[in-house]
Design an enzyme around this catalytic site. Structure first.
Site, PDB file in Angstrom:
ATOM      1  N   HIS A 198       0.822  -1.223   0.000  1.00  0.00           N
ATOM      2  CA  HIS A 198       0.000   0.000   0.000  1.00  0.00           C
ATOM      3  C   HIS A 198       0.856   1.274   0.000  1.00  0.00           C
ATOM      4  CE1 HIS A 198      -3.611  -2.292   0.457  1.00  0.00           C
ATOM      5  NE2 HIS A 198      -3.309  -2.722   1.673  1.00  0.00           N
ATOM      6  N   ASP A 243      -3.037 -10.668  -2.589  1.00  0.00           N
ATOM      7  CA  ASP A 243      -3.651 -10.178  -1.357  1.00  0.00           C
ATOM      8  C   ASP A 243      -5.084  -9.740  -1.660  1.00  0.00           C
ATOM      9  OD1 ASP A 243      -4.406  -8.212   0.784  1.00  0.00           O
ATOM     10  OD2 ASP A 243      -2.365  -8.590   1.456  1.00  0.00           O
ATOM     11  N   HIS A 276      -6.561  -7.292  -0.631  1.00  0.00           N
ATOM     12  CA  HIS A 276      -6.588  -5.840  -0.796  1.00  0.00           C
ATOM     13  C   HIS A 276      -5.727  -5.424  -1.994  1.00  0.00           C
ATOM     14  CE1 HIS A 276      -7.145  -6.535   3.613  1.00  0.00           C
ATOM     15  NE2 HIS A 276      -8.187  -5.762   3.371  1.00  0.00           N
TER      16      HIS A 276
END
Length: 223
Positions: free
Chosen positions: A123, A165, A167
Site C-alpha cells: 500500500h 492479497d 486488498h
C-alpha cells in the site's frame, strides 16, 4: 527427505510491535512459519544483508523516507491504520533489504527466493499514501517494488508482480504506473479497502502500451 527452503526474515522484526491489539504484529511471521512446517517443508531462516537507506530512494521520495525515519523516534500512529515504534525505521529498512536479497538469489541462479518482510509494503506509494487511499494500510516501504527494480536493474525486463492479497496493492500500482519494465497483476476484492484497482486501470507509458492487469472481485459468502 523434507523439502528445505531458505527464507529471508530480519531477526529483529519483532521490534516493530504494536502497543495495542493491532493485527499487524510479529505473530504473523510465526503463524506463516508454522504453516510451512506443518506441511513438511523445512524452513531455514536467514538474515538480510545490511544496506543503507538510499536503496529506498529507488521507489520512494527521499522526503518520505526521511519523514518515516524522523517519526520513528517514538511510538505513534502516522495514520489511523499504520503505527511506528522507535525501531520501525530500521526494521522496515532491513525488510526492504531482505526483499532485494530474495531477488538476488534468483539472479545468482536459485529457482526460488523467499522473504517474509515486516512491516508490509504494497500500500506504500512513492510518498506514502497512494492513489487517494485514506491510510497506508500498515505499510511503510514497498518491498515487492524494490525487489522488482533490483531484477530490472540487473537487465531483466519485463518483471511481473503478481499480487494475490485480498486488498489492492495501490502503492505498487502507483510506483509502476508509467514504467513498462514491470507488469503489475493484482487480484483483489474491489469492495473493500483501499477502494482502488479497477479493471480499466491498465497503466501507461510514453509508447501508449497498456501493461497492468487488475481483476477486482467482490466476494460473496455462501449461505
Amino acid at each position: 527427505m523434507a523439502l528445505e527452503v531458505e527464507i529471508v526474515i530480519p531477526g529483529d522484526h519483532a521490534l516493530h510491535r504494536p502497543h495495542d491489539d493491532h493485527p499487524e504484529s510479529p505473530e504473523r511471521i510465526d503463524m506463516a512459519l508454522r504453516g510451512i512446517r506443518s506441511v513438511g517443508i523445512s524452513a531455514r531462516v536467514v538474515e538480510p544483508a545490511e544496506r543503507s537507506k538510499e536503496i529506498l530512494y529507488w521507489i520512494h521520495d527521499p522526503e518520505y523516507v526521511e519523514l518515516v525515519e524522523r517519526l520513528s523516534r517514538s511510538r505513534r500512529y502516522i495514520d489511523s491504520d499504520t503505527y511506528l515504534t522507535q525501531h520501525s525505521f530500521r526494521v522496515a529498512l532491513r525488510a526492504a533489504s531482505g526483499s532485494m536479497d530474495a531477488a538476488e538469489k534468483i539472479l545468482y541462479g536459485s529457482r526460488l527466493g523467499i522473504t517474509f518482510p515486516r512491516p508490509p509494503g504494497h500500500h506504500a506509494g512513492r510518498a506514502g499514501r497512494a492513489m487517494g487511499a485514506p491510510t497506508q494500510g500498515f505499510c511503510l516501504f514497498n518491498n515487492a517494488a524494490l525487489a522488482s527494480l533490483r531484477l530490472v536493474e540487473a537487465g531483466y525486463s519485463p518483471v511481473a508482480v503478481i499480487d494475490i492479497d485480498i486488498h489492492h496493492g495501490n502503492g505498487t500500482q502507483e510506483i509502476f504506473w508509467r514504467d513498462p519494465r514491470v507488469i503489475h497483476v493484482d487480484l483483489h476484492d474491489s469492495a473493500i479497502y483501499p477502494g482502488t484497482g479497477w479493471h480499466l486501470d491498465v497503466g501507461v507509458w510514453r509508447g501508449g502500451w497498456d501493461k497492468d492487469k487488475h481483476t477486482p472481485y467482490t466476494w460473496k459468502q455462501r449461505s
